[in-house]
Design an enzyme around this catalytic site. Structure first.
Site, PDB file in Angstrom:
ATOM      1  N   LYS A  88       6.524  -1.257  -8.738  1.00 20.09           N
ATOM      2  CA  LYS A  88       5.203  -1.214  -8.098  1.00 20.09           C
ATOM      3  C   LYS A  88       4.172  -1.126  -9.204  1.00 20.09           C
ATOM      4  O   LYS A  88       4.460  -0.620 -10.286  1.00 20.09           O
ATOM      5  CB  LYS A  88       5.079   0.024  -7.204  1.00 20.09           C
TER       6      LYS A  88
ATOM      7  N   ASP B 108      -0.434  -5.799  -2.111  1.00 15.42           N
ATOM      8  CA  ASP B 108      -0.313  -4.519  -1.400  1.00 15.42           C
ATOM      9  C   ASP B 108      -1.763  -4.168  -1.021  1.00 15.42           C
ATOM     10  O   ASP B 108      -2.614  -5.079  -0.959  1.00 15.42           O
ATOM     11  CB  ASP B 108       0.342  -3.448  -2.296  1.00 15.42           C
TER      12      ASP B 108
HETATM   13  P1  NDP Z   1      -4.661  -4.105   3.166  1.00 17.48           P
HETATM   14  O1  NDP Z   1      -5.465  -3.777   1.965  1.00 17.48           O
HETATM   15  O2  NDP Z   1      -4.629  -5.493   3.658  1.00 17.48           O
HETATM   16  O3  NDP Z   1      -5.086  -3.165   4.390  1.00 17.48           O
HETATM   17  C1  NDP Z   1      -5.045  -1.790   4.264  1.00 17.48           C
HETATM   18  C2  NDP Z   1      -5.616  -1.184   5.533  1.00 17.48           C
HETATM   19  O4  NDP Z   1      -5.393   0.220   5.505  1.00 17.48           O
HETATM   20  C3  NDP Z   1      -7.109  -1.370   5.645  1.00 17.48           C
HETATM   21  O5  NDP Z   1      -7.481  -1.411   6.985  1.00 17.48           O
HETATM   22  C4  NDP Z   1      -7.637  -0.114   4.957  1.00 17.48           C
HETATM   23  O6  NDP Z   1      -8.952   0.259   5.327  1.00 17.48           O
HETATM   24  C5  NDP Z   1      -6.649   0.912   5.418  1.00 17.48           C
HETATM   25  N1  NDP Z   1      -6.547   1.982   4.443  1.00 17.48           N
HETATM   26  C6  NDP Z   1      -6.215   1.863   3.132  1.00 17.48           C
HETATM   27  N2  NDP Z   1      -6.263   3.051   2.520  1.00 17.48           N
HETATM   28  C7  NDP Z   1      -6.644   3.932   3.465  1.00 17.48           C
HETATM   29  C8  NDP Z   1      -6.869   5.328   3.446  1.00 17.48           C
HETATM   30  N3  NDP Z   1      -6.732   6.052   2.323  1.00 17.48           N
HETATM   31  N4  NDP Z   1      -7.240   5.920   4.620  1.00 17.48           N
HETATM   32  C9  NDP Z   1      -7.398   5.192   5.759  1.00 17.48           C
HETATM   33  N5  NDP Z   1      -7.200   3.864   5.822  1.00 17.48           N
HETATM   34  C10 NDP Z   1      -6.824   3.248   4.694  1.00 17.48           C
HETATM   35  O7  NDP Z   1      -3.182  -3.589   2.827  1.00 17.48           O
HETATM   36  P2  NDP Z   1      -1.807  -3.958   3.562  1.00 17.48           P
HETATM   37  O8  NDP Z   1      -2.039  -4.204   4.991  1.00 17.48           O
HETATM   38  O9  NDP Z   1      -1.133  -4.973   2.739  1.00 17.48           O
HETATM   39  O10 NDP Z   1      -0.998  -2.605   3.374  1.00 17.48           O
HETATM   40  C11 NDP Z   1      -0.980  -1.569   4.354  1.00 17.48           C
HETATM   41  C12 NDP Z   1       0.233  -0.701   4.143  1.00 17.48           C
HETATM   42  O11 NDP Z   1       1.418  -1.498   4.275  1.00 17.48           O
HETATM   43  C13 NDP Z   1       0.368  -0.036   2.771  1.00 17.48           C
HETATM   44  O12 NDP Z   1       1.009   1.202   2.915  1.00 17.48           O
HETATM   45  C14 NDP Z   1       1.286  -0.990   2.012  1.00 17.48           C
HETATM   46  O13 NDP Z   1       1.950  -0.344   0.940  1.00 17.48           O
HETATM   47  C15 NDP Z   1       2.242  -1.360   3.127  1.00 17.48           C
HETATM   48  N6  NDP Z   1       3.011  -2.595   2.933  1.00 17.48           N
HETATM   49  C16 NDP Z   1       2.390  -3.771   2.676  1.00 17.48           C
HETATM   50  C17 NDP Z   1       3.133  -4.919   2.533  1.00 17.48           C
HETATM   51  C18 NDP Z   1       2.510  -6.254   2.345  1.00 17.48           C
HETATM   52  O14 NDP Z   1       3.247  -7.242   2.322  1.00 17.48           O
HETATM   53  N7  NDP Z   1       1.208  -6.369   2.235  1.00 17.48           N
HETATM   54  C19 NDP Z   1       4.609  -4.883   2.603  1.00 17.48           C
HETATM   55  C20 NDP Z   1       5.162  -3.606   2.964  1.00 17.48           C
HETATM   56  C21 NDP Z   1       4.366  -2.510   3.109  1.00 17.48           C
HETATM   57  P3  NDP Z   1     -10.160   0.019   4.287  1.00 17.48           P
HETATM   58  O15 NDP Z   1     -10.288  -1.469   4.179  1.00 17.48           O
HETATM   59  O16 NDP Z   1     -11.312   0.701   4.899  1.00 17.48           O
HETATM   60  O17 NDP Z   1      -9.720   0.654   2.993  1.00 17.48           O
HETATM   61  O1  2IT Z   2       5.533  -2.468  -0.164  1.00 19.63           O
HETATM   62  C1  2IT Z   2       5.949  -3.647  -0.170  1.00 19.63           C
HETATM   63  O2  2IT Z   2       7.094  -3.930   0.163  1.00 19.63           O
HETATM   64  C2  2IT Z   2       5.022  -4.692  -0.602  1.00 19.63           C
HETATM   65  N1  2IT Z   2       3.859  -4.409  -0.877  1.00 19.63           N
HETATM   66  C3  2IT Z   2       5.504  -6.105  -0.741  1.00 19.63           C
HETATM   67  C4  2IT Z   2       6.193  -6.313  -2.047  1.00 19.63           C
HETATM   68  C5  2IT Z   2       6.567  -7.732  -2.373  1.00 19.63           C
HETATM   69  O3  2IT Z   2       7.036  -7.924  -3.489  1.00 19.63           O
HETATM   70  O4  2IT Z   2       6.419  -8.630  -1.534  1.00 19.63           O
END
Ligand code: NDP
Ligand code: 2IT
Length: 453
Positions: free
Chosen positions: A132, A172
């Site tokens: 990460k 992420d």
């Molecule tokens: P994005 O940046 O696209 O979206 C994040 C969302 O979560 C936004 O709505 C954001 O609001 C909100 N958010 C972030 N930080 C906070 C906080 N401290 N308190 C409240 N709301 C918060 O990220 P992703 O959708 O990609 O990721 C979301 C989660 O999923 C994370 O935990 C990530 O690690 C996990 N994840 C992502 C993957 C991927 O492929 N993208 C894969 C597996 C897991 P705001 O815009 O206001 O900050």
């Molecule tokens: O938390 C996760 O699994 C991710 N942000 C995606 C990682 C990836 O390599 O696609």
């Protein structure tokens, strides 16, 4: 079989050492403790793993790269940020895992995410190690040019540490298609090579169909598998989703495909409650808001009749059959879990990484509801990243249907591994234990095979 007292004593001893070796890293301790509690009984019964100190080795990253990122904002001010790449474990494949841009990013957060990623990637069945990275950079309020300059500057250093057979970052929080494009562009220029060194790329330059949707879709597929095991379906279920980023948007989309009703979405400023449900048209509006305009979710309540915005709150006070926490770590706490259960909650699928606190998970377990832990439930994203790597290596592109079929197959296999390792023998499945143990065994055996390295 070791008795419970011995197991508890060993867990305590192990965690004391982890805390001592890694002071001031609460998120990392939290992630490790959950895994150690699941796997310690197994480890104590295997002399080979104990002698080789596999658990100690697995909780120590292979390496951490820390570097400065300097860039110039639109007003000509020089800005300085810190970035990291935690290459946690490459026992079963090249390092793989996302990059996070958020002001709260620090070593503790990235080590917890890297550690989780090792086991998650193992669960997918694909040859991927875990890593990460990210930076304490806040993309909010920055102009597109500022984002570009930051990404380019970051890659000037990061390029030395990654490669298609070494380490393959992805997105992420705060890193989506726009940032990946800037990062890829700079890598290509510096190395004069067009290679699959990042995933989540644009479709015209090596990206995979369904990667954008994969984490959200996968989280819903995982819930669907858990429900089907109980003879139930998603049809007609009321669902609450947190977040409105990549994971949340495609969780909502797949829930709609499956005939469920979604009543909430959120961002860091609060949540919206739409008692009429978020339909396809409203979802298209959210996609435009978040993927194109980079706006705030509060605008939703101004735009759609009947929707309410609750400032500074999380959506867990809203009654729902199923909850999909899909924003960030520790966003669903003990009191939230109590409220959800009181309101009739039947299942949780963790779209985000470690969104539920340990106290919340414990309440869900006591209530014996369906609980899909992050490393299983959100593995669809990295799984399709793995498929993107395969397509890049073969220099071909698979169709949407081909990738989606593979994603569904992988989520089903992960579900079934959790059942195999987490079945309590009385018909209840501890998916947390199942995911931790299934992910762990494969990495541990590979490490053992290499000898002491
Ligand atoms: P994005 O940046 O696209 O979206 C994040 C969302 O979560 C936004 O709505 C954001 O609001 C909100 N958010 C972030 N930080 C906070 C906080 N401290 N308190 C409240 N709301 C918060 O990220 P992703 O959708 O990609 O990721 C979301 C989660 O999923 C994370 O935990 C990530 O690690 C996990 N994840 C992502 C993957 C991927 O492929 N993208 C894969 C597996 C897991 P705001 O815009 O206001 O900050
Ligand atoms: O938390 C996760 O699994 C991710 N942000 C995606 C990682 C990836 O390599 O696609």
């Amino acid at each position: 079989m070791s008795n419970r007292q011995t197991v508890d004593r060993e867990i305590k001893k192990f965690m004391k050492d982890v805390r001592k070796r890694n002071p001031h890293e609460p998120e990392f301790h939290q992630a490790v403790e959950e895994v150690v509690e699941s796997v310690m009984p197994y480890v104590l019964d295997r002399d080979d793993l104990r002698q080789a100190r596999i658990l100690e080795r697995m909780t120590e990253p292979d390496r951490v790269v820390i570097f400065r990122v300097s860039w110039e904002d639109d007003d000509g001010n020089v800005r300085v940020h810190r970035a990291w790449r935690v290459q946690f474990n490459n026992a079963i494949g090249p390092y793989k895992g996302g990059l996070r841009f958020h002001p709260q990013v620090d070593l503790s957060v990235l080590k917890f995410l890297g550690f989780e990623q090792v086991l998650k990637n193992s669960l997918t069945g694909l040859p991927m190690g875990g890593a990460k990275g990210g930076a304490n950079f806040n993309p909010k309020g920055k102009s597109p040019h500022e984002i570009m300059r930051f990404c380019h500057s970051l890659m000037v250093e990061l390029h030395r540490h990654i490669g298609e057979d070494t380490d393959v970052p992805a997105g992420d929080i705060g890193v989506g298609h726009r940032e990946i494009s800037y990062l890829f562009g700079m890598y290509k220029r510096m190395e004069n090579r067009f290679a699959g060194i990042l995933t989540g790329k644009g479709l015209s330059f090596g990206g995979s169909l369904v990667r954008k949707e994969a984490t959200g879709y996968g989280s819903v597929y995982f819930m669907k598998n858990m429900l089907e095991k109980q003879g139930e379906s998603l049809q007609g279920k009321t669902c609450s989703v947190s977040g409105s980023g990549n994971v949340a948007i495609y969780t909502i989309e797949k829930l709609l495909h499956e005939g469920a009703t979604v009543v909430t979405a959120s961002d860091s400023s609060g949540f919206v409650y739409d008692k009429n449900g978020i339909d396809e048209e409203k979802l298209a509006w959210i996609k435009n808001l978040k993927e194109v305009r980079y706006g705030r979710i509060s605008e939703y309540a101004e735009h759609f009749d009947g929707a309410e915005f609750h400032e500074g709150k999380t959506p867990w006070s809203v009654p729902a059959d199923l909850a999909f926490p899909s924003a960030t770590q520790n966003e669903l706490e003990e009191e939230d879990a109590k409220m959800l259960l009181k309101n009739g909650l039947r299942g949780v699928s963790e779209g985000a990484n470690m969104p539920c606190t340990r106290a919340a998970v414990s309440l869900f377990h006591d209530a014996k509801i369906l609980f899909g832990p992050a490393k299983a439930a959100n593995a669809g994203g990295v799984a399709v990243s793995g498929l993107e790597q395969s397509q890049n290596a073969l220099r071909i592109s698979w169709s949407r249907a081909q990738v989606d079929r593979r994603l569904q197959g992988i989520m089903k296999d992960i579900h079934d591994s959790c059942v195999e390792y987490g079945n309590d023998g009385n018909g209840w499945v501890d998916y947390v234990k199942g995911a931790n143990l299934a992910g762990f065994v494969k990495v541990a055996n590979a490490m053992l095979a290499y000898g002491i390295v």
